[in-house]
Design a protein around this motif. Sequence first.
Motif, PDB file in Angstrom:
ATOM      1  N   SER A  57       0.872  -1.179   0.000  1.00 14.66           N
ATOM      2  CA  SER A  57       0.000   0.000   0.000  1.00 14.66           C
ATOM      3  C   SER A  57       0.906   1.225   0.000  1.00 14.66           C
ATOM      4  O   SER A  57       2.099   1.124   0.264  1.00 14.66           O
ATOM      5  CB  SER A  57      -0.925   0.016   1.220  1.00 14.66           C
ATOM      6  N   GLY A  60       1.250   6.208   4.549  1.00 17.68           N
ATOM      7  CA  GLY A  60       2.295   6.950   5.241  1.00 17.68           C
ATOM      8  C   GLY A  60       2.974   6.146   6.331  1.00 17.68           C
ATOM      9  O   GLY A  60       4.171   6.322   6.600  1.00 17.68           O
ATOM     10  N   PHE A  80       1.301   0.751  -6.353  1.00 27.00           N
ATOM     11  CA  PHE A  80       0.190   1.541  -6.870  1.00 27.00           C
ATOM     12  C   PHE A  80       0.636   2.893  -7.416  1.00 27.00           C
ATOM     13  O   PHE A  80       1.514   3.561  -6.843  1.00 27.00           O
ATOM     14  CB  PHE A  80      -0.864   1.756  -5.781  1.00 27.00           C
ATOM     15  N   ASN A  81      -0.022   3.264  -8.499  1.00 24.73           N
ATOM     16  CA  ASN A  81       0.147   4.616  -9.051  1.00 24.73           C
ATOM     17  C   ASN A  81       1.619   4.975  -9.177  1.00 24.73           C
ATOM     18  O   ASN A  81       2.404   4.159  -9.663  1.00 24.73           O
ATOM     19  CB  ASN A  81      -0.669   5.601  -8.209  1.00 24.73           C
ATOM     20  N   GLN A 104      -6.500   8.693 -13.424  1.00 27.62           N
ATOM     21  CA  GLN A 104      -5.906  10.031 -13.254  1.00 27.62           C
ATOM     22  C   GLN A 104      -4.409   9.982 -13.526  1.00 27.62           C
ATOM     23  O   GLN A 104      -3.836  10.892 -14.122  1.00 27.62           O
ATOM     24  CB  GLN A 104      -6.098  10.531 -11.820  1.00 27.62           C
ATOM     25  N   SER A 193     -10.816   1.283  -3.906  1.00 34.05           N
ATOM     26  CA  SER A 193      -9.504   1.892  -4.138  1.00 34.05           C
ATOM     27  C   SER A 193      -8.631   0.960  -4.977  1.00 34.05           C
ATOM     28  O   SER A 193      -8.904  -0.243  -5.089  1.00 34.05           O
ATOM     29  CB  SER A 193      -8.815   2.184  -2.799  1.00 34.05           C
ATOM     30  N   SER A 194      -7.594   1.512  -5.527  1.00 37.52           N
ATOM     31  CA  SER A 194      -6.646   0.689  -6.294  1.00 37.52           C
ATOM     32  C   SER A 194      -6.129  -0.468  -5.460  1.00 37.52           C
ATOM     33  O   SER A 194      -5.861  -1.560  -5.984  1.00 37.52           O
ATOM     34  CB  SER A 194      -5.468   1.544  -6.762  1.00 37.52           C
ATOM     35  N   ARG A 223       0.088  10.413   8.153  1.00 37.96           N
ATOM     36  CA  ARG A 223       0.534  10.824   6.819  1.00 37.96           C
ATOM     37  C   ARG A 223      -0.248  10.076   5.748  1.00 37.96           C
ATOM     38  O   ARG A 223      -0.631   8.923   5.925  1.00 37.96           O
ATOM     39  CB  ARG A 223       2.032  10.537   6.654  1.00 37.96           C
ATOM     40  N   CYS A 224      -0.462  10.755   4.627  1.00 41.81           N
ATOM     41  CA  CYS A 224      -1.172  10.105   3.532  1.00 41.81           C
ATOM     42  C   CYS A 224      -0.283   9.020   2.906  1.00 41.81           C
ATOM     43  O   CYS A 224      -0.664   7.860   2.842  1.00 41.81           O
ATOM     44  CB  CYS A 224      -1.585  11.140   2.489  1.00 41.81           C
ATOM     45  N   CYS A 235      -6.839   9.435   3.719  1.00 41.89           N
ATOM     46  CA  CYS A 235      -6.147   8.499   2.818  1.00 41.89           C
ATOM     47  C   CYS A 235      -6.166   7.085   3.398  1.00 41.89           C
ATOM     48  O   CYS A 235      -6.196   6.101   2.670  1.00 41.89           O
ATOM     49  CB  CYS A 235      -4.697   8.917   2.613  1.00 41.89           C
ATOM     50  N   THR A 236      -6.128   6.993   4.712  1.00 40.76           N
ATOM     51  CA  THR A 236      -6.095   5.691   5.384  1.00 40.76           C
ATOM     52  C   THR A 236      -7.500   5.156   5.658  1.00 40.76           C
ATOM     53  O   THR A 236      -7.745   3.962   5.525  1.00 40.76           O
ATOM     54  CB  THR A 236      -5.312   5.819   6.710  1.00 40.76           C
ATOM     55  N   LEU A 243     -13.229   2.835   1.505  1.00 45.25           N
ATOM     56  CA  LEU A 243     -11.993   2.261   2.033  1.00 45.25           C
ATOM     57  C   LEU A 243     -12.202   1.486   3.343  1.00 45.25           C
ATOM     58  O   LEU A 243     -11.607   0.423   3.543  1.00 45.25           O
ATOM     59  CB  LEU A 243     -10.991   3.395   2.234  1.00 45.25           C
ATOM     60  N   LYS A 247     -11.348  -2.435   3.926  1.00 43.62           N
ATOM     61  CA  LYS A 247     -10.367  -2.875   4.925  1.00 43.62           C
ATOM     62  C   LYS A 247     -10.991  -3.860   5.903  1.00 43.62           C
ATOM     63  O   LYS A 247     -10.332  -4.815   6.328  1.00 43.62           O
ATOM     64  CB  LYS A 247      -9.752  -1.661   5.622  1.00 43.62           C
TER      65      LYS A 247
HETATM   66  O1  NCC Z   1      -3.218   7.334  -2.617  1.00 44.99           O
HETATM   67  P1  NCC Z   1      -3.168   6.175  -3.556  1.00 44.99           P
HETATM   68  O2  NCC Z   1      -4.693   5.817  -3.961  1.00 44.99           O
HETATM   69  O3  NCC Z   1      -2.288   6.260  -4.739  1.00 44.99           O
HETATM   70  O4  NCC Z   1      -2.754   4.897  -2.693  1.00 44.99           O
HETATM   71  C1  NCC Z   1      -2.662   3.592  -3.284  1.00 44.99           C
HETATM   72  C2  NCC Z   1      -3.410   2.588  -2.419  1.00 44.99           C
HETATM   73  O5  NCC Z   1      -2.781   2.464  -1.139  1.00 44.99           O
HETATM   74  C3  NCC Z   1      -3.755   2.321  -0.104  1.00 44.99           C
HETATM   75  N1  NCC Z   1      -3.544   3.391   0.895  1.00 44.99           N
HETATM   76  C4  NCC Z   1      -2.971   4.568   0.544  1.00 44.99           C
HETATM   77  C5  NCC Z   1      -2.731   5.538   1.504  1.00 44.99           C
HETATM   78  C6  NCC Z   1      -3.073   5.280   2.832  1.00 44.99           C
HETATM   79  N2  NCC Z   1      -2.807   6.161   3.802  1.00 44.99           N
HETATM   80  N3  NCC Z   1      -3.659   4.105   3.154  1.00 44.99           N
HETATM   81  C7  NCC Z   1      -3.887   3.167   2.217  1.00 44.99           C
HETATM   82  O6  NCC Z   1      -4.411   2.087   2.545  1.00 44.99           O
HETATM   83  C8  NCC Z   1      -5.127   2.374  -0.781  1.00 44.99           C
HETATM   84  O7  NCC Z   1      -5.588   1.055  -0.964  1.00 44.99           O
HETATM   85  C9  NCC Z   1      -4.840   3.001  -2.123  1.00 44.99           C
HETATM   86  O8  NCC Z   1      -5.686   2.501  -3.120  1.00 44.99           O
HETATM   87  C10 NCC Z   1      -6.051   5.049  -5.684  1.00 44.99           C
HETATM   88  O9  NCC Z   1      -6.662   4.174  -5.038  1.00 44.99           O
HETATM   89  O10 NCC Z   1      -5.778   4.945  -6.892  1.00 44.99           O
HETATM   90  C11 NCC Z   1      -5.614   6.311  -4.919  1.00 44.99           C
HETATM   91  O11 NCC Z   1      -5.030   7.254  -5.831  1.00 44.99           O
HETATM   92  C12 NCC Z   1      -4.901   8.606  -5.364  1.00 44.99           C
HETATM   93  C13 NCC Z   1      -4.286   9.469  -6.486  1.00 44.99           C
HETATM   94  O12 NCC Z   1      -5.153   9.534  -7.604  1.00 44.99           O
HETATM   95  C14 NCC Z   1      -2.945   8.865  -6.941  1.00 44.99           C
HETATM   96  O13 NCC Z   1      -2.095   8.648  -5.843  1.00 44.99           O
HETATM   97  C15 NCC Z   1      -2.259   9.822  -7.894  1.00 44.99           C
HETATM   98  O14 NCC Z   1      -1.898  11.007  -7.261  1.00 44.99           O
HETATM   99  C16 NCC Z   1      -6.234   9.172  -4.907  1.00 44.99           C
HETATM  100  N4  NCC Z   1      -6.054  10.534  -4.406  1.00 44.99           N
HETATM  101  C17 NCC Z   1      -6.611  11.601  -4.980  1.00 44.99           C
HETATM  102  O15 NCC Z   1      -7.290  11.517  -5.980  1.00 44.99           O
HETATM  103  C18 NCC Z   1      -6.333  12.930  -4.324  1.00 44.99           C
HETATM  104  C19 NCC Z   1      -6.746   8.290  -3.762  1.00 44.99           C
HETATM  105  O16 NCC Z   1      -8.026   8.755  -3.335  1.00 44.99           O
HETATM  106  C20 NCC Z   1      -6.857   6.847  -4.206  1.00 44.99           C
END
Ligand code: NCC
Length: 277
Positions: A57, A60, A80-81, A104, A193-194, A223-224, A235-236, A243, A247
Amino acid sequence: DSFEEQYYPSTCLVMEAGVRVLRRKDAPFDKMPFGRLFPRQKLFRNIKNIKTCAIVSSAGSLAGSKLGRFIDTHDIVMRFNHAPTQGHEVDVGSKTTIRVVNSQVVTKPEFDFAHAPIFRNVTIAAWDPGKYNGTLEDWLTSSDYDLFTNYEIYRRRHPKSRAFLIDPHSVWRLWQTLQMFAGNRSIRRNPPSSGFIGLALLLPHCPQVDFVEYIPSTRLNGRCHYYSKEMNAACTFGSWHPLAAEKLMTLDMNTADDMSVFQFGILRIRRPDKLLC
Ligand code: NCC
């Protein structure tokens, strides 16, 4: 009825959602030039040799985890991403087999999907939810973000790449699975979520999946992402994606003990036996 008789494993539910990548033979792509962009290869090579997989994941609370070496021992590592490894190897490792990316990330110029090195030499599974009841034809014209243009550029630049699109219908089936698991509580109609999509995509290919810092561990730091300083608990715990429901369902699949999950931040999910589901 006894508890055993009523209990249907959540791993089975997730497998039945059938999260998958689009293939050339899938209608309507079988009749479209666009479909010929899909790789002929399987999602993973040497699938018979895959024994262990890690999903990292982007949370943060991975910062300071020192889980890098553990993560890199797995046959497959999913990220991811645009989550980087460079500069974070001690905590998140350096091996990447597959990246699940949302539309995105494929679309926005800042990520430079078609050229950035982080998206090269790894398998890519890109997704966009489209409309809930939309057809695949609708999806091509009404995706949330136009991932198709950059996907095409990427595939033309890198014709040997394993870069796939996730079937959006299968993303919504996964959402339905979440709703089924949540029972009476309605979850909002936004795609998972991804992270959860990645788990559902990987589990059919992997006997044992270690999902790292998805269920927040005692390292929880607000932290995110491990790779940025942004503080954002949503974010969490979720705001747009369902989410929390994801979880809870994932914790239900876990076979590791509390020490692993909450101290080390490692959830272990075993692929269910076909006879069980
Ligand atoms: O933040 P993101 O997710 O890229 O995180 C990937 C996967 O990790 C898990 N996660 C993340 C942060 C956290 N504190 N806890 C977690 O468990 C989640 O399972 C998350 O899916 C996404 O899911 O694609 C997401 O993408 C971001 C963003 O588009 C990308 O990071 C690119 O910048 C989305 N944020 C926004 O659109 C602002 C987020 O909502 C979901």
